[in-house]
Write a protein that holds these residues in place. Structure first.
Motif, PDB file in Angstrom:
ATOM      1  N   THR A 225      -3.874   2.122  -2.787  1.00 12.67           N
ATOM      2  CA  THR A 225      -3.348   3.464  -2.564  1.00 12.67           C
ATOM      3  C   THR A 225      -4.410   4.380  -1.980  1.00 12.67           C
ATOM      4  N   ILE A 226      -3.941   5.385  -1.237  1.00 14.80           N
ATOM      5  CA  ILE A 226      -4.824   6.472  -0.822  1.00 14.80           C
ATOM      6  C   ILE A 226      -4.129   7.790  -1.152  1.00 14.80           C
ATOM      7  N   ALA A 227      -4.886   8.705  -1.737  1.00 14.33           N
ATOM      8  CA  ALA A 227      -4.440  10.078  -1.965  1.00 14.33           C
ATOM      9  C   ALA A 227      -5.246  10.949  -1.020  1.00 14.33           C
ATOM     10  N   PHE A 228      -4.568  11.674  -0.138  1.00 12.19           N
ATOM     11  CA  PHE A 228      -5.310  12.403   0.899  1.00 12.19           C
ATOM     12  C   PHE A 228      -5.089  13.911   0.814  1.00 12.19           C
ATOM     13  N   ASP A 229      -6.107  14.642   1.283  1.00 11.01           N
ATOM     14  CA  ASP A 229      -5.992  16.076   1.472  1.00 11.01           C
ATOM     15  C   ASP A 229      -5.318  16.329   2.813  1.00 11.01           C
TER      16      ASP A 229
ATOM     17  N   ASP B  40       4.886  20.234  10.913  1.00 10.21           N
ATOM     18  CA  ASP B  40       4.756  19.178  11.912  1.00 10.21           C
ATOM     19  C   ASP B  40       3.423  18.447  11.789  1.00 10.21           C
ATOM     20  N   ILE B  41       2.335  19.191  11.582  1.00  9.14           N
ATOM     21  CA  ILE B  41       1.027  18.541  11.442  1.00  9.14           C
ATOM     22  C   ILE B  41       0.960  17.772  10.128  1.00  9.14           C
ATOM     23  N   ASN B  42       1.514  18.313   9.066  1.00  8.91           N
ATOM     24  CA  ASN B  42       1.474  17.608   7.785  1.00  8.91           C
ATOM     25  C   ASN B  42       2.344  16.356   7.799  1.00  8.91           C
ATOM     26  N   THR B  43       3.448  16.373   8.546  1.00  9.43           N
ATOM     27  CA  THR B  43       4.226  15.143   8.733  1.00  9.43           C
ATOM     28  C   THR B  43       3.389  14.096   9.453  1.00  9.43           C
ATOM     29  N   GLU B  44       2.650  14.529  10.456  1.00 10.27           N
ATOM     30  CA  GLU B  44       1.742  13.627  11.173  1.00 10.27           C
ATOM     31  C   GLU B  44       0.649  13.094  10.250  1.00 10.27           C
ATOM     32  N   ASP B  45       0.219  13.888   9.267  1.00  9.37           N
ATOM     33  CA  ASP B  45      -0.794  13.410   8.322  1.00  9.37           C
ATOM     34  C   ASP B  45      -0.333  12.122   7.637  1.00  9.37           C
ATOM     35  N   PHE B  46       0.940  12.072   7.238  1.00 10.28           N
ATOM     36  CA  PHE B  46       1.456  10.854   6.603  1.00 10.28           C
ATOM     37  C   PHE B  46       1.422   9.675   7.576  1.00 10.28           C
ATOM     38  N   SER B  47       1.845   9.886   8.819  1.00  4.49           N
ATOM     39  CA  SER B  47       1.821   8.786   9.784  1.00  4.49           C
ATOM     40  C   SER B  47       0.393   8.351  10.102  1.00  4.49           C
ATOM     41  N   ALA B  48      -0.539   9.312  10.113  1.00  5.83           N
ATOM     42  CA  ALA B  48      -1.942   8.953  10.309  1.00  5.83           C
ATOM     43  C   ALA B  48      -2.452   8.097   9.155  1.00  5.83           C
ATOM     44  N   ALA B  49      -2.003   8.412   7.935  1.00  3.34           N
ATOM     45  CA  ALA B  49      -2.360   7.582   6.777  1.00  3.34           C
ATOM     46  C   ALA B  49      -1.797   6.172   6.941  1.00  3.34           C
ATOM     47  N   VAL B  50      -0.584   6.076   7.493  1.00  3.98           N
ATOM     48  CA  VAL B  50       0.003   4.751   7.751  1.00  3.98           C
ATOM     49  C   VAL B  50      -0.780   4.033   8.841  1.00  3.98           C
ATOM     50  N   ASP B  51      -1.250   4.756   9.859  1.00  2.00           N
ATOM     51  CA  ASP B  51      -2.135   4.149  10.866  1.00  2.00           C
ATOM     52  C   ASP B  51      -3.312   3.458  10.176  1.00  2.00           C
ATOM     53  N   TYR B  52      -3.946   4.216   9.278  1.00  2.00           N
ATOM     54  CA  TYR B  52      -5.129   3.692   8.587  1.00  2.00           C
ATOM     55  C   TYR B  52      -4.782   2.474   7.735  1.00  2.00           C
ATOM     56  N   LEU B  53      -3.730   2.581   6.954  1.00  2.00           N
ATOM     57  CA  LEU B  53      -3.364   1.471   6.071  1.00  2.00           C
ATOM     58  C   LEU B  53      -2.914   0.240   6.863  1.00  2.00           C
ATOM     59  N   SER B  54      -2.216   0.448   7.960  1.00  2.00           N
ATOM     60  CA  SER B  54      -1.690  -0.675   8.746  1.00  2.00           C
ATOM     61  C   SER B  54      -2.798  -1.549   9.307  1.00  2.00           C
ATOM     62  N   THR B  55      -3.951  -0.955   9.536  1.00  2.00           N
ATOM     63  CA  THR B  55      -5.061  -1.698  10.126  1.00  2.00           C
ATOM     64  C   THR B  55      -6.120  -2.087   9.104  1.00  2.00           C
TER      65      THR B  55
ATOM     66  N   ALA C 222       0.829  -1.201   0.000  1.00  2.00           N
ATOM     67  CA  ALA C 222       0.000   0.000   0.000  1.00  2.00           C
ATOM     68  C   ALA C 222       0.867   1.257   0.000  1.00  2.00           C
ATOM     69  N   LEU C 223       0.303   2.339  -0.536  1.00  2.00           N
ATOM     70  CA  LEU C 223       0.994   3.622  -0.601  1.00  2.00           C
ATOM     71  C   LEU C 223       0.042   4.740  -0.192  1.00  2.00           C
ATOM     72  N   ALA C 224       0.560   5.685   0.604  1.00  2.00           N
ATOM     73  CA  ALA C 224      -0.151   6.926   0.929  1.00  2.00           C
ATOM     74  C   ALA C 224       0.523   8.061   0.179  1.00  2.00           C
ATOM     75  N   ILE C 225      -0.279   8.904  -0.484  1.00  2.00           N
ATOM     76  CA  ILE C 225       0.251   9.900  -1.420  1.00  2.00           C
ATOM     77  C   ILE C 225      -0.375  11.263  -1.124  1.00  2.00           C
ATOM     78  N   SER C 226       0.456  12.307  -1.160  1.00  2.00           N
ATOM     79  CA  SER C 226      -0.082  13.665  -1.022  1.00  2.00           C
ATOM     80  C   SER C 226       0.844  14.671  -1.695  1.00  2.00           C
TER      81      SER C 226
END
Length: 288
Positions: free
Chosen positions: A91-95, A113-128, A62-66
């Motif tokens: 894949t997920i493309a997120f705002d 800092d918040i946008n870096t967290e956005d990527f990790s939050a996308a990984v949270d979603y994909l991991s589960t 899986a890939l998260a893209i922004s």
């Protein structure tokens, strides 16, 4: 009023999500698409488009893209996501937070800092996600988001592959100016003072001053690489090298097309009327 301070995830915001196809590129007939949401650690609900290979079976990489900076998922990141889904990735493309269909206030704010967290939050979603192999998750940051992706990968070892599809070092440009034209302590300190003074003005006026995007119309002395993106946005080619542990760029060009935030309304409309050909994505095996 009792406040529950023990929850690990903030409640999801109720977002207004467009359900019909609203992208600047054609819909693939071999990929399934749907809207999804997830919440980051700052409590912002993120909206994303999920692209899933239609006939895939079992757990998938899986890939998260922004990105790009200032863009939304209906543009370049969605095109990357759909084409990679055609090649077997979920894949997920997120705002990003505060942007597009995602939540958060104030609107249209960029926060590293918040946008870096956005990527990790996308990984949270994909991991589960039940269809995702949690040991094969990567991220892709386009243009200004290339640096955000790299920072997320530094922080988060769950990210096994990272692509920064960008044409310049955004941190260096911020510090030194384009082509190091402002590379002096005097100019950097002047920039810091201007930013600090603008904060005072913003608070006094109860309104944020927007930074803007690409100047339109462009001045005659604008850098050459800026002109094609504004005057004649075209689809292009992204070439990746993929191995079990990494995705590295062999060659990449911007996939911008009619990015609305960067154009005046008239130019955006003109760009959307141009004949459009889908971009192609070439993937080559890595040498391991």
């Amino acid at each position: 009023m009792d406040m529950n301070t023990d929850t690990s995830v903030a409640p999801a915001e109720k977002l207004e999500l467009t359900q019909e196809w609203d992208k600047v590129f054609p819909k693939s007939d071999i990929v399934d698409h749907r809207k999804v949401t997830f919440v980051n650690r700052y409590g912002v609900t993120i909206a994303a488009d999920m692209y899933r290979p239609r006939h895939a079976k079992g757990k998938m990489p899986a890939l998260a893209i922004s990105g790009p900076f200032g863009a939304v998922k209906e543009q370049s990141s969605g095109l990357y996501a759909q084409q990679l889904a055609e090649r077997g990735f979920l894949t997920i493309a997120f705002d990003p937070s505060f942007t597009g269909e995602s939540g958060g206030m104030p609107r249209r704010v960029a926060s590293p800092d918040i946008n870096t967290e956005d990527f990790s939050a996308a990984v949270d979603y994909l991991s589960t996600h039940p269809d995702v192999d949690a040991d094969r998750i990567g991220i892709l940051g386009i243009c200004g988001w290339g640096g955000i992706a790299i920072q997320a990968a530094i922080n988060d070892p769950r990210i096994k592959a990272t692509v920064a599809s960008t044409m310049y070092d955004m941190t260096r440009v911020t510090a030194n100016g384009y082509f190091d034209a402002d590379n002096s302590a005097e100019k950097r300190n002047a920039n810091r003072r201007a930013l600090a003074e603008q904060r005072t003005e913003d608070y006094r006026n109860s309104r944020y001053q927007r930074a803007g995007g690409v100047v339109d119309p462009l001045p005659d002395d604008a850098p050459q690489f800026v002109k094609p993106a504004v005057m004649a946005p075209q689809p292009s080619l992204l070439v990746l090298r993929i191995s079990a542990r990494s995705l590295s760029i062999i060659r990449s060009y911007s996939l911008h097309r009619g990015i609305r935030q960067y154009f005046s309304p008239d130019r955006a409309a003109a760009a959307s009327r141009r004949p459009y050909q889908p971009s192609s994505l070439a993937i080559t095996p890595a040498v391991t």
